[in-house]
Design a protein around this motif. Structure first.
Motif, mmCIF file in Angstrom:
data_model
loop_
_atom_site.group_PDB
_atom_site.id
_atom_site.type_symbol
_atom_site.label_atom_id
_atom_site.label_comp_id
_atom_site.label_asym_id
_atom_site.label_seq_id
_atom_site.Cartn_x
_atom_site.Cartn_y
_atom_site.Cartn_z
ATOM 1 N N VAL A 95 0.827 -1.217 0.000
ATOM 2 C CA VAL A 95 0.000 0.000 0.000
ATOM 3 C C VAL A 95 0.857 1.262 0.000
ATOM 4 O O VAL A 95 1.756 1.405 0.824
ATOM 5 C CB VAL A 95 -0.941 0.019 1.223
ATOM 6 N N MET A 113 0.308 5.325 -7.665
ATOM 7 C CA MET A 113 0.387 4.856 -6.284
ATOM 8 C C MET A 113 -0.512 3.624 -6.135
ATOM 9 O O MET A 113 -1.654 3.621 -6.609
ATOM 10 C CB MET A 113 -0.098 5.934 -5.314
ATOM 11 N N PRO A 116 -5.430 0.258 -1.820
ATOM 12 C CA PRO A 116 -6.389 -0.839 -1.609
ATOM 13 C C PRO A 116 -7.609 -0.666 -2.514
ATOM 14 O O PRO A 116 -7.941 0.453 -2.919
ATOM 15 C CB PRO A 116 -6.800 -0.663 -0.136
ATOM 16 N N LEU A 117 -8.291 -1.773 -2.800
ATOM 17 C CA LEU A 117 -9.520 -1.696 -3.591
ATOM 18 C C LEU A 117 -10.673 -1.140 -2.760
ATOM 19 O O LEU A 117 -11.579 -0.520 -3.299
ATOM 20 C CB LEU A 117 -9.893 -3.079 -4.128
ATOM 21 N N GLY A 118 -10.666 -1.386 -1.455
ATOM 22 C CA GLY A 118 -11.731 -0.863 -0.590
ATOM 23 C C GLY A 118 -12.332 -1.954 0.274
ATOM 24 O O GLY A 118 -11.795 -2.302 1.309
ATOM 25 N N ASP A 200 -16.505 -3.580 -3.230
ATOM 26 C CA ASP A 200 -15.800 -3.249 -4.467
ATOM 27 C C ASP A 200 -15.498 -4.465 -5.317
ATOM 28 O O ASP A 200 -15.412 -4.365 -6.538
ATOM 29 C CB ASP A 200 -14.514 -2.491 -4.134
ATOM 30 N N VAL A 201 -15.291 -5.603 -4.675
ATOM 31 C CA VAL A 201 -15.008 -6.815 -5.455
ATOM 32 C C VAL A 201 -15.369 -8.040 -4.621
ATOM 33 O O VAL A 201 -15.258 -8.023 -3.394
ATOM 34 C CB VAL A 201 -13.526 -6.843 -5.922
ATOM 35 N N LEU A 395 -9.508 -9.158 -17.242
ATOM 36 C CA LEU A 395 -9.310 -7.828 -16.684
ATOM 37 C C LEU A 395 -8.671 -7.937 -15.302
ATOM 38 O O LEU A 395 -8.853 -8.928 -14.597
ATOM 39 C CB LEU A 395 -10.650 -7.110 -16.521
ATOM 40 N N HIS A 396 -7.952 -6.905 -14.917
ATOM 41 C CA HIS A 396 -7.402 -6.722 -13.576
ATOM 42 C C HIS A 396 -6.291 -7.723 -13.235
ATOM 43 O O HIS A 396 -5.142 -7.358 -13.182
ATOM 44 C CB HIS A 396 -8.498 -6.763 -12.509
ATOM 45 N N SER A 408 -5.083 -1.604 -6.508
ATOM 46 C CA SER A 408 -4.957 -1.117 -7.880
ATOM 47 C C SER A 408 -4.119 0.148 -7.855
ATOM 48 O O SER A 408 -3.699 0.604 -6.790
ATOM 49 C CB SER A 408 -6.322 -0.899 -8.537
ATOM 50 N N LEU A 409 -3.863 0.693 -9.034
ATOM 51 C CA LEU A 409 -2.981 1.857 -9.139
ATOM 52 C C LEU A 409 -3.799 3.100 -9.438
ATOM 53 O O LEU A 409 -4.584 3.115 -10.384
ATOM 54 C CB LEU A 409 -1.961 1.637 -10.261
ATOM 55 N N LYS A 410 -3.625 4.134 -8.607
ATOM 56 C CA LYS A 410 -4.220 5.422 -8.965
ATOM 57 C C LYS A 410 -3.086 6.347 -9.429
ATOM 58 O O LYS A 410 -1.918 6.089 -9.143
ATOM 59 C CB LYS A 410 -4.982 6.024 -7.776
ATOM 60 N N TYR A 411 -3.443 7.387 -10.149
ATOM 61 C CA TYR A 411 -2.439 8.348 -10.587
ATOM 62 C C TYR A 411 -2.186 9.391 -9.503
ATOM 63 O O TYR A 411 -3.128 9.833 -8.825
ATOM 64 C CB TYR A 411 -2.892 9.062 -11.868
ATOM 65 N N LEU B 117 -6.275 -7.873 -24.425
ATOM 66 C CA LEU B 117 -7.459 -8.388 -23.735
ATOM 67 C C LEU B 117 -8.277 -9.296 -24.647
ATOM 68 O O LEU B 117 -8.953 -10.196 -24.188
ATOM 69 C CB LEU B 117 -8.338 -7.231 -23.245
ATOM 70 N N ALA B 366 -9.189 8.453 -8.806
ATOM 71 C CA ALA B 366 -8.307 7.895 -9.834
ATOM 72 C C ALA B 366 -7.072 8.764 -10.050
ATOM 73 O O ALA B 366 -5.993 8.256 -10.313
ATOM 74 C CB ALA B 366 -9.075 7.736 -11.147
ATOM 75 N N SER B 367 -7.252 10.076 -9.936
ATOM 76 C CA SER B 367 -6.114 10.998 -10.030
ATOM 77 C C SER B 367 -6.139 11.912 -8.821
ATOM 78 O O SER B 367 -7.172 12.525 -8.530
ATOM 79 C CB SER B 367 -6.191 11.868 -11.294
ATOM 80 N N LYS B 394 -12.406 0.837 -9.917
ATOM 81 C CA LYS B 394 -11.232 0.563 -9.105
ATOM 82 C C LYS B 394 -10.462 -0.655 -9.595
ATOM 83 O O LYS B 394 -9.262 -0.743 -9.400
ATOM 84 C CB LYS B 394 -11.660 0.337 -7.651
ATOM 85 N N HIS B 396 -8.714 -3.130 -12.386
ATOM 86 C CA HIS B 396 -8.030 -3.080 -13.681
ATOM 87 C C HIS B 396 -7.323 -1.748 -13.933
ATOM 88 O O HIS B 396 -6.119 -1.690 -13.896
ATOM 89 C CB HIS B 396 -8.984 -3.423 -14.824
ATOM 90 N N ARG B 398 -7.461 2.633 -13.383
ATOM 91 C CA ARG B 398 -8.056 3.853 -12.843
ATOM 92 C C ARG B 398 -7.505 5.026 -13.641
ATOM 93 O O ARG B 398 -6.331 5.044 -14.009
ATOM 94 C CB ARG B 398 -7.688 4.037 -11.359
#
Lengths: 421, 421
Positions: A95, A113, A116-118, A200-201, A395-396, A408-411, B117, B366-367, B394, B396, B398
């Motif tokens: 994380v 960065m 967590p997915l949530g 979330d999943v 996917l994912h 997952s990756l956020k910007y 994909l 996401a950003s 979230k 795959h 973001r």
């Protein structure tokens, strides 16, 4: 409270707790894991007693022996759970990891960065060890978890839930960071998979029947695998000294696992050499062979031999049965696999460089192997440290899913006052 | 042929073509892109003529001026499409890239390979340039594509589809690698999003109404974003010389884009200084301000001022309107954003190191940006080269989705005859 209200309450609590779980630093999350491990060791007797109640009830209800075995919490199972938690502690914190921070012509610096997915919902059979493994992986990855184990394990899961809550509390994390659904009502699952506002999943772990039901009904995204129809292709250029042990191991090491080979493909050139030798190995394990016409001829005299039908190419036997087909070469092998494989794990045995690379590139499965047994498709064997499940999705995450699959990756953008012109 | 049969035929063809697309090397895929670019340049007059037919029909049908503008294929739009294709050619090939190949104690070497994909379905409005952009990204990433553009662009899309097919054919790739749905029947979309056997992911590009409909009906996974409720938080430790241009740019650079700021949060300490200065800037652009009680007091006398209601915190105005709220500090700001943000893009303006890191870590969008305008959330600005869309999901991917988002990672194993013991 009816089951929908109950599950929505669990969901709301999970969503609220997820923020605190994501915010906590790695040391805090590790502290919770160590406290849970210690509590399980301390209360081993109480856990065994709770498990005994579950086992008694399950025996009274006539649960199948294989399921009773999974339900049982042996001393070894308790030790494995505790060791598993401590191994998760030792893994690097996924994380907040930042990567690829690059300056752009505008002056901003952009990277990603890991976060967590949530809220993760996990649906599994009556296996108390999964309660602890899943809780451990979700805590480590900064997620909140909602765990729904098979109802036969309810007493043991309740006892484990209390210890997980104690560990979270002791580390200053919200108890609702991990919630075990305390209801044997089967409708709980139906609610859990249709509340995307809170979950979330979903990671379903169970038989094909469960997964197919969830696929029809779920509105929450899933990380799932439906079945494991895995192939080994023995190429014309295979080293027989490798091909025999791989094809033997992939089928007979364990019959009931999703990474077990279900169909063997053999190149026409090498089939007359390899099939009789393999037959001798399989015969000792009483493996039934379902062969196409060419293979039938080469296996003539094998004690458990039948002609394969179209259904055999689509079968996940999970038993000492193997479909066998002779193919012209690598093109036919790749074509068969991309048509019939469940996209789980497929392997080629070859010494040919170009065939090896083509197989790796062109076989569209989560794990593609050269000169290794399909049985290696596993989070521990791959070095993920632990796995929450195996994904057949594209996917994912594909293949064994560890801590990274629960993130997952956020910007992230580091600016200095830049505006867009 | 009815629309279901028609779409299933398209799907089957796409699935078959996807294998060839994935197998093709990067040079072949680039060659197709260059041939398409050249064909568009050669046939620019014919494209304009086809577009003129679409525009005439759209005017007769009373299409809104903003939509007519998007439908029009100007000389500049044609040049931009062609340049876009050549820029995609220049991007590194994402397909087949291998990473993290590590030896394991068993002796196998395990890593990951980036793979297409499969079949991407793209649903978009009547914007012919999207046909070419989307085709380009799918070809480059080794995927097959099914494109369904707004029916008002049907003549132009048909003409473009012929040129894309010509380019694929010229490079030795199957024409069905990119198929444009040649039907204005709205039911085509309903079929496209419910055929997971043929389509691996749907990328919808359109208004909120379309996305909401797809979310209810789709059984194919989607890479989507629903709305852009973006925030700028001006922290108590903000540099006002940065805060003013960022808050001004994020709102007024373009009103109709998803990365435009819709709510401004200002720390209580700095609000009396910053709000009146910002008001002077916004006044020049005739921006309407919807303010909470504290902000109302500080903005007294602003010509377009109203009291904010709960609805304003949830509004994506896409217009010269801005919700404004005074908050106690960073905790309240993060809390507000994690409650009301659409998880698209949120920014803090601050000189405080710890507040900057907390915002980056704790805002679940996401950003997440420090000291930069939200308007930078964009595939080109981030250096992805091009974008197929922006994801608020979230799993795959973001944020802006480029070539990597059209691929995923499978495991590859290099063995030497290893079996599992």
């Amino acid at each position: 409270m009816d089951i929908t209200n109950y599950m929505h309450t669990i969901g709301r609590q999970a969503r609220a707790a997820a923020r605190a779980m994501a915010r906590a630093d790695g040391a805090t999350r590790n502290r919770a894991l160590l406290l849970i491990a210690a509590a399980i060791e301390r209360d081993a007797d109480r856990l065994r007693a709770a498990n005994a109640r579950d086992l008694d009830a399950a025996r009274d209800n006539g649960l199948a022996p294989a399921l009773l075995e999974r339900l049982a919490l042996s001393d070894k199972a308790i030790t494995t759970m505790v060791d598993g938690l401590r191994q998760i502690v030792a893994l690097p914190d996924p994380v907040g990891e930042m990567s690829n921070l690059k300056f752009r012509p505008s002056g901003i610096q952009v990277g990603q960065m890991r976060v967590p997915l949530g809220v993760i919902g996990i649906i599994y059979e009556a296996r108390p060890n999964v309660t602890v493994d899943a809780a451990g992986l979700c805590i480590k990855s900064g997620n909140a978890a909602i765990l729904r184990g098979g109802s036969e394990a309810i007493h043991c899961n309740r006892a484990l839930a209390a210890l997980v809550a104690e560990g979270l509390r002791g580390a200053g994390l919200p108890e609702q960071g991990v919630q075990v659904v305390d209801s044997v009502d089967r409708a709980a699952v139906g609610v859990l998979i249709t509340m995307p506002e809170y979950v979330d999943v979903i990671v379903p772990r169970g038989g094909k029947g469960l997964i197919e039901r969830l696929m029809r009904e779920a509105t929450v995204p899933m990380i799932k695998h439906l079945d494991g129809i895995c192939h080994v292709y023995i190429d014309g250029k295979a080293d027989i000294a490798k091909a025999l042990p791989i094809a033997f191991n992939a089928k007979t090491h364990r019959y009931g696992t999703c990474n077990t080979m279900e169909t063997l493909l053999v190149a026409r050139d090498i089939a007359p050499t390899v099939l009789p030798q393999l037959a001798a190995l399989y015969a000792a394990k009483e493996v039934e062979l379902r062969a196409d016409a060419q293979a039938l001829a080469l296996l003539d005299g094998y004690p458990r031999l039948a002609a394969a039908t179209e259904d055999d190419w689509r079968a996940e036997y999970l038993a000492p049965i193997l479909a066998v087909k002779v193919v012209d070469g690598i093109d036919a092998a790749i074509d068969h696999i991309n048509t019939y494989s469940s996209k789980h794990t497929d392997a080629i045995v070859t010494e040919d460089y170009s065939d090896a690379l083509r197989f790796l590139r062109e076989v569209d499965s989560a794990s593609v192997m050269v000169n290794a047994s399909t049985r290696f498709a596993d989070g521990f064997e791959y070095g993920l440290g632990a796995e929450i499940g195996i994904s057949n999705d594209k996917l994912h995450a594909r293949g064994p899913v560890g801590l990274e699959g629960l993130t997952s990756l956020k910007y992230v953008v580091f600016g200095h006052g830049e505006v867009r012109t």
